[in-house]
Design an enzyme around this catalytic site. Structure first.
Site, PDB file in Angstrom:
ATOM      1  N   LYS A  93      14.568  20.721 -39.525  1.00 25.35           N
ATOM      2  CA  LYS A  93      13.842  21.347 -38.416  1.00 25.35           C
ATOM      3  C   LYS A  93      12.598  20.517 -38.095  1.00 25.35           C
ATOM      4  CE  LYS A  93      11.427  24.300 -41.760  1.00 25.35           C
ATOM      5  NZ  LYS A  93      11.442  25.622 -42.412  1.00 25.35           N
ATOM      6  N   ARG A 146       9.218  38.184 -42.698  1.00 23.98           N
ATOM      7  CA  ARG A 146       9.063  37.210 -41.614  1.00 23.98           C
ATOM      8  C   ARG A 146      10.299  37.268 -40.727  1.00 23.98           C
ATOM      9  NH1 ARG A 146       8.347  30.813 -42.830  1.00 23.98           N
ATOM     10  NH2 ARG A 146      10.544  31.104 -43.327  1.00 23.98           N
ATOM     11  N   TYR A 203     -19.585   9.902 -34.354  1.00 22.54           N
ATOM     12  CA  TYR A 203     -20.063  11.111 -33.667  1.00 22.54           C
ATOM     13  C   TYR A 203     -20.958  11.953 -34.582  1.00 22.54           C
ATOM     14  CZ  TYR A 203     -16.794  10.811 -29.703  1.00 22.54           C
ATOM     15  OH  TYR A 203     -16.111  10.446 -28.567  1.00 22.54           O
ATOM     16  N   MET A 213     -10.828  10.822 -31.865  1.00 20.47           N
ATOM     17  CA  MET A 213      -9.469  11.051 -31.361  1.00 20.47           C
ATOM     18  C   MET A 213      -8.552   9.857 -31.616  1.00 20.47           C
ATOM     19  SD  MET A 213      -8.156  12.025 -27.534  1.00 20.47           S
ATOM     20  CE  MET A 213      -9.144  13.506 -27.396  1.00 20.47           C
TER      21      MET A 213
END
Ligand SMILES: *Cc1c(COP(=O)(O)O)cnc(C)c1O
Length: 346
Positions: free
Chosen positions: A34, A129, A244, A291
């Site tokens: 998956k 679930r 940053y 990023m």
């Protein structure tokens, strides 16, 4: 310039064989691919595993089943954990997807529209679930029997903790619930359940993460390595900030390498205290993950190579996961679309 993600198909097949060897000869070992084979490419991983002997595959969505069928050809069976949902008809009749029905509503709808097509049944043994609880399963017992399910399965919530009392409780619940359900195949275990031993194996197992080199399969061969290109190396004076938010400052005359990969490529911004490797030498990632970029302290390297390694046999997916407060599964499935994927064939 792209980073290179190397995926060792031989290691994936070896891991499948090693997991298969942990259960008896009458137990079939399937493969869970998956989420695009946990981010590693189902269209490539699937055929490699089929060639190694896998006959049954599991995905989580009908669209994944359709893509996988195109890669695998007609022979292998493809089960879908999410069962039978609106719009899945074409995947079932056109692409041979076998839904693992997980509610009374799904059983009834499937019996009405697809009687005669193979299906599986998912029971809930305690995780809450997917799957039917005993009362719900009893309410559609006649429809279920008429569908002649090929597989009855459930899923363990705590299989990665061998001593957790939930494991024995779910085993007992699954034994009781599946007793009356005739099905050629019964399955309870993913990777963790395989390691819990024979009572958990029934006659089919469904490993995922262990194939891809992750915990809880400690003896797995590592599958991925990831090399990130260095864009530039700059000299930074003591006391200057990098990145940053000025969260990190040099304390000595430093060399900082700027690397072409960042959180858009699945390198978690929350990760703290990880390194990039120049051969065996770790170089600490400093400042914030951007990023598209990372900054790395390479002051102690004699020579900065053109690429540094993020994932390797020292800093594995699980080591990096620990530093990012997550699990190896999420490191793999986060691996971004900008990597050049290089496959080492079996
Ligand atoms: C994802 C999944 C698996 C595979 O689990 P791993 O822990 O990756 O081995 C097996 N069964 C179900 C129902 C799953 O959702």
């Amino acid at each position: 310039m792209q980073a290179t993600l190397t995926i060792d198909l031989g290691a994936i097949c070896d891991n499948w064989r090693a997991l298969d060897a942990l259960s008896g000869p009458s137990v079939e070992t399937a493969a869970v691919i998956k989420a695009d084979a946990y981010g590693l490419g189902a269209a490539t991983v699937g055929p490699a595993l089929a060639a190694a002997g896998v006959k049954r595959f599991f995905v989580a969505q009908a669209e994944e089943a359709v893509t996988l069928r195109a890669a695998l050809g007609p022979a292998p069976e493809i089960y879908n954990f999410s069962g039978f949902m609106a719009g899945d008809g074409e995947a079932i009749t056109g692409h041979g997807m076998i839904p693992v029905l997980n509610s009374a509503a799904q059983v009834k709808a499937f019996a009405k529209s697809h009687a005669g097509h193979p299906c599986g049944i998912q029971l809930d043994s305690g995780m809450n679930r997917l799957g039917m609880e005993a009362v719900e399963a009893a309410s559609v017992a006649l429809d279920t029997a008429a569908l002649k399910p090929d597989l009855v399965m459930s899923h363990l919530a705590c299989a990665d903790e061998p001593l957790h009392p939930m494991n024995a409780a779910q085993l007992a619940a699954f034994n009781a619930m599946s007793f009356a359900l005739p099905a050629r195949r019964k399955a309870l275990s993913a990777t963790g359940g395989i390691l819990l031993g024979a009572p958990f194996h029934f006659n089919l197992t469904r490993p995922g993460i262990g194939l891809y080199g992750g915990l809880p399969f400690k003896n797995a061969r590592p599958v991925v390595s990831l090399e990130l290109p260095v864009i530039q190396v700059r000299d930074v004076l003591p006391g200057e900030a990098v990145g940053y938010g000025t969260t990190w400052r040099t304390t000595r005359p430093s060399k900082i390498a700027t690397i072409s990969s960042g959180y858009a490529d699945g390198i978690h911004r929350a990760a703290k205290g990880f390194s990039l490797y120049a051969g065996p030498t770790p170089c600490p990632v400093v400042g914030r993950v951007s990023m598209d970029l990372l900054t790395v302290d390479v002051t102690d390297l004699k020579e900065v190579p053109p690429r540094l390694s993020l994932l390797n046999t020292t800093q594995t997916i699980d080591v990096l996961a620990e530093k990012a407060g997550t699990i190896g599964y999420e490191i793999l499935t986060s691996l971004g679309g900008r990597y050049h994927r290089r496959y080492i064939s079996c």
